[in-house]
Design a protein around this motif. Structure first.
Motif, PDB file in Angstrom:
ATOM      1  N   ASN A 104       1.931  10.809 -28.009  1.00 33.75           N
ATOM      2  CA  ASN A 104       1.152  11.175 -26.819  1.00 33.75           C
ATOM      3  C   ASN A 104       2.048  11.741 -25.732  1.00 33.75           C
ATOM      4  OD1 ASN A 104      -1.194  11.101 -24.925  1.00 33.75           O
ATOM      5  ND2 ASN A 104       0.057   9.559 -23.931  1.00 33.75           N
ATOM      6  N   ASN A 105       3.148  11.070 -25.455  1.00 40.61           N
ATOM      7  CA  ASN A 105       4.006  11.504 -24.360  1.00 40.61           C
ATOM      8  C   ASN A 105       4.724  12.812 -24.685  1.00 40.61           C
ATOM      9  OD1 ASN A 105       3.390   9.383 -22.578  1.00 40.61           O
ATOM     10  ND2 ASN A 105       4.796   8.010 -23.624  1.00 40.61           N
ATOM     11  N   MET A 106       5.065  13.028 -25.945  1.00 40.84           N
ATOM     12  CA  MET A 106       5.646  14.321 -26.311  1.00 40.84           C
ATOM     13  C   MET A 106       4.620  15.433 -26.088  1.00 40.84           C
ATOM     14  SD  MET A 106       7.832  15.499 -29.649  1.00 40.84           S
ATOM     15  CE  MET A 106       6.546  15.326 -30.892  1.00 40.84           C
ATOM     16  N   GLY A 107       3.347  15.123 -26.369  1.00 39.41           N
ATOM     17  CA  GLY A 107       2.294  16.098 -26.111  1.00 39.41           C
ATOM     18  C   GLY A 107       2.215  16.509 -24.658  1.00 39.41           C
ATOM     19  N   THR A 108       2.493  15.578 -23.745  1.00 39.28           N
ATOM     20  CA  THR A 108       2.441  15.927 -22.320  1.00 39.28           C
ATOM     21  C   THR A 108       3.529  16.939 -21.959  1.00 39.28           C
ATOM     22  OG1 THR A 108       3.868  14.086 -21.582  1.00 39.28           O
ATOM     23  CG2 THR A 108       1.493  13.658 -21.736  1.00 39.28           C
ATOM     24  N   CYS A 122       0.170  16.838 -31.233  1.00 32.53           N
ATOM     25  CA  CYS A 122       0.760  15.549 -30.835  1.00 32.53           C
ATOM     26  C   CYS A 122      -0.326  14.533 -30.484  1.00 32.53           C
ATOM     27  CB  CYS A 122       1.697  15.738 -29.642  1.00 32.53           C
ATOM     28  SG  CYS A 122       3.239  16.577 -30.031  1.00 32.53           S
ATOM     29  N   PHE A 123      -1.307  14.959 -29.703  1.00 31.40           N
ATOM     30  CA  PHE A 123      -2.367  14.037 -29.292  1.00 31.40           C
ATOM     31  C   PHE A 123      -3.209  13.589 -30.489  1.00 31.40           C
ATOM     32  CE2 PHE A 123      -2.064  16.675 -25.213  1.00 31.40           C
ATOM     33  CZ  PHE A 123      -1.106  15.829 -24.676  1.00 31.40           C
ATOM     34  N   GLN A 124      -3.424  14.491 -31.429  1.00 30.05           N
ATOM     35  CA  GLN A 124      -4.164  14.116 -32.636  1.00 30.05           C
ATOM     36  C   GLN A 124      -3.385  13.112 -33.478  1.00 30.05           C
ATOM     37  OE1 GLN A 124      -4.993  18.023 -34.252  1.00 30.05           O
ATOM     38  NE2 GLN A 124      -7.041  18.064 -33.361  1.00 30.05           N
ATOM     39  N   MET A 125      -2.071  13.272 -33.530  1.00 29.69           N
ATOM     40  CA  MET A 125      -1.240  12.301 -34.235  1.00 29.69           C
ATOM     41  C   MET A 125      -1.338  10.931 -33.568  1.00 29.69           C
ATOM     42  SD  MET A 125       0.184  13.636 -36.914  1.00 29.69           S
ATOM     43  CE  MET A 125       1.520  12.475 -37.243  1.00 29.69           C
ATOM     44  N   ALA A 126      -1.393  10.920 -32.247  1.00 37.56           N
ATOM     45  CA  ALA A 126      -1.475   9.655 -31.512  1.00 37.56           C
ATOM     46  C   ALA A 126      -2.792   8.943 -31.789  1.00 37.56           C
ATOM     47  CB  ALA A 126      -1.300   9.902 -30.017  1.00 37.56           C
ATOM     48  N   VAL A 127      -3.906   9.668 -31.641  1.00 38.00           N
ATOM     49  CA  VAL A 127      -5.215   9.012 -31.814  1.00 38.00           C
ATOM     50  C   VAL A 127      -5.499   8.706 -33.280  1.00 38.00           C
ATOM     51  CG1 VAL A 127      -6.166  10.038 -29.731  1.00 38.00           C
ATOM     52  CG2 VAL A 127      -6.497  11.199 -31.928  1.00 38.00           C
ATOM     53  N   TYR A 139      -6.724  10.804 -25.921  1.00 37.73           N
ATOM     54  CA  TYR A 139      -7.993  11.536 -25.969  1.00 37.73           C
ATOM     55  C   TYR A 139      -8.192  12.357 -24.691  1.00 37.73           C
ATOM     56  CZ  TYR A 139      -9.979   9.478 -30.230  1.00 37.73           C
ATOM     57  OH  TYR A 139     -10.233   9.140 -31.534  1.00 37.73           O
ATOM     58  N   SER A 140      -7.857  11.773 -23.551  1.00 38.43           N
ATOM     59  CA  SER A 140      -7.998  12.492 -22.284  1.00 38.43           C
ATOM     60  C   SER A 140      -7.038  13.675 -22.223  1.00 38.43           C
ATOM     61  CB  SER A 140      -7.759  11.551 -21.110  1.00 38.43           C
ATOM     62  OG  SER A 140      -8.091  12.176 -19.885  1.00 38.43           O
ATOM     63  N   ASN A 141      -5.806  13.461 -22.675  1.00 36.65           N
ATOM     64  CA  ASN A 141      -4.832  14.560 -22.714  1.00 36.65           C
ATOM     65  C   ASN A 141      -5.271  15.649 -23.686  1.00 36.65           C
ATOM     66  OD1 ASN A 141      -3.063  13.456 -20.823  1.00 36.65           O
ATOM     67  ND2 ASN A 141      -1.965  12.277 -22.368  1.00 36.65           N
ATOM     68  N   LEU A 142      -5.860  15.238 -24.802  1.00 29.34           N
ATOM     69  CA  LEU A 142      -6.381  16.198 -25.769  1.00 29.34           C
ATOM     70  C   LEU A 142      -7.460  17.063 -25.117  1.00 29.34           C
ATOM     71  CD1 LEU A 142      -6.478  17.222 -28.708  1.00 29.34           C
ATOM     72  CD2 LEU A 142      -8.081  15.361 -29.210  1.00 29.34           C
TER      73      LEU A 142
END
Length: 251
Positions: A104-108, A122-127, A139-142
């Motif tokens: 998630n944080n790498m996605g940011t 990245c966000f999909q990998m997290a969720v 999900y919010s970042n996505l």
């Protein structure tokens, strides 16, 4: 007899050597953990460079510690050193592939770099990690990444998933309002902003976006009220500066 004593002496020496190594390892681990705690605490307090210094000392002592690499990545991100941040996120994930917070944080960082597709991955990998305890962040970042790609329906679906997990997460409600507003669904956007405020009246972004929407609808008195609340809640923030500009434009 002499040979037996020699074997006993060698055994005792071996035991002392093992004990010494174990003691050194325990001391190193203790020092590493202390440096990591201090570095993380300093970063969270906003003392980024001092925190970074301690975290770099910690990672020298334990270069295979994924958590330290993750904390380093966060510090570098907040300092605007995005490539260094990505390097440490990737190292953390190399050491620990199932690390949803790091994904998630790498996605940011990719969001900050405008690399929307990499951020989405990245966000999909997290969720996708069922053990992730705070998937509403990802999900919010996505949803934000989908807004950037102008894929508003996907964004709204992502915000709904965030709110299903954490109904009181005000940023997801606010960001849903932004997506709805981009689709000219103004009444729904207004409701989303108001819902965000009802959940968390202290979140300045909700007031700002509601005030800006009121301006768009020529409801200037209501707009001014929300923009003044934005400034009061976060007087030194970026949104406060934007709110002041909008207020000046109404004069």
């Amino acid at each position: 007899m002499y040979r037996m004593l020699s074997h006993i002496s060698l055994f005792i020496l071996f035991v002392f050597t093992l004990t010494g190594c174990a003691g050194n390892q325990a001391e190193t681990k203790k020092k590493t953990e202390a440096l990591q705690r201090l570095g993380t605490s300093l970063v969270q307090q906003g003392n980024l460079r001092a925190g970074l210094e301690k975290l770099l000392e910690a990672v020298k002592l334990d270069p295979t510690n994924s958590a330290i690499h993750h904390e380093l990545a966060l510090a570098y991100r907040d300092l605007g050193e995005f490539q260094l941040s990505l390097n440490h996120f990737k190292k953390a994930l190399e050491l620990r592939p199932e690390f949803p917070q790091a994904w998630n944080n790498m996605g940011t960082v990719y969001l900050l770099l405008g690399q929307w597709d990499l951020a989405i991955n990245c966000f999909q990998m997290a969720v996708g990690d069922i053990l992730y305890r705070t998937p509403h962040f990802a999900y919010s970042n996505l949803g934000l990444a989908y807004i950037k790609k102008e894929q508003y329906q996907k964004a709204i679906a992502s915000f709904h998933k965030a709110l299903k997990t954490a109904p009181s997460y005000s940023p997801a409600r606010t960001n849903m309002g932004i997506a709805l507003e981009r689709m000219d669904r103004w009444e729904e956007a207004m409701d989303a902003y108001k819902n965000a405020i009802s959940v968390d009246p202290e979140y300045p972004a909700s007031h700002f976006h509601l005030g800006r929407l009121y301006m768009r609808l020529n409801r200037n008195s209501e707009a001014a009220e929300e923009l003044h609340k934005t400034i009061k809640l976060d007087p030194r923030g970026r949104l406060a500066q934007e709110a002041k500009k909008l207020l000046d434009s109404m004069k």
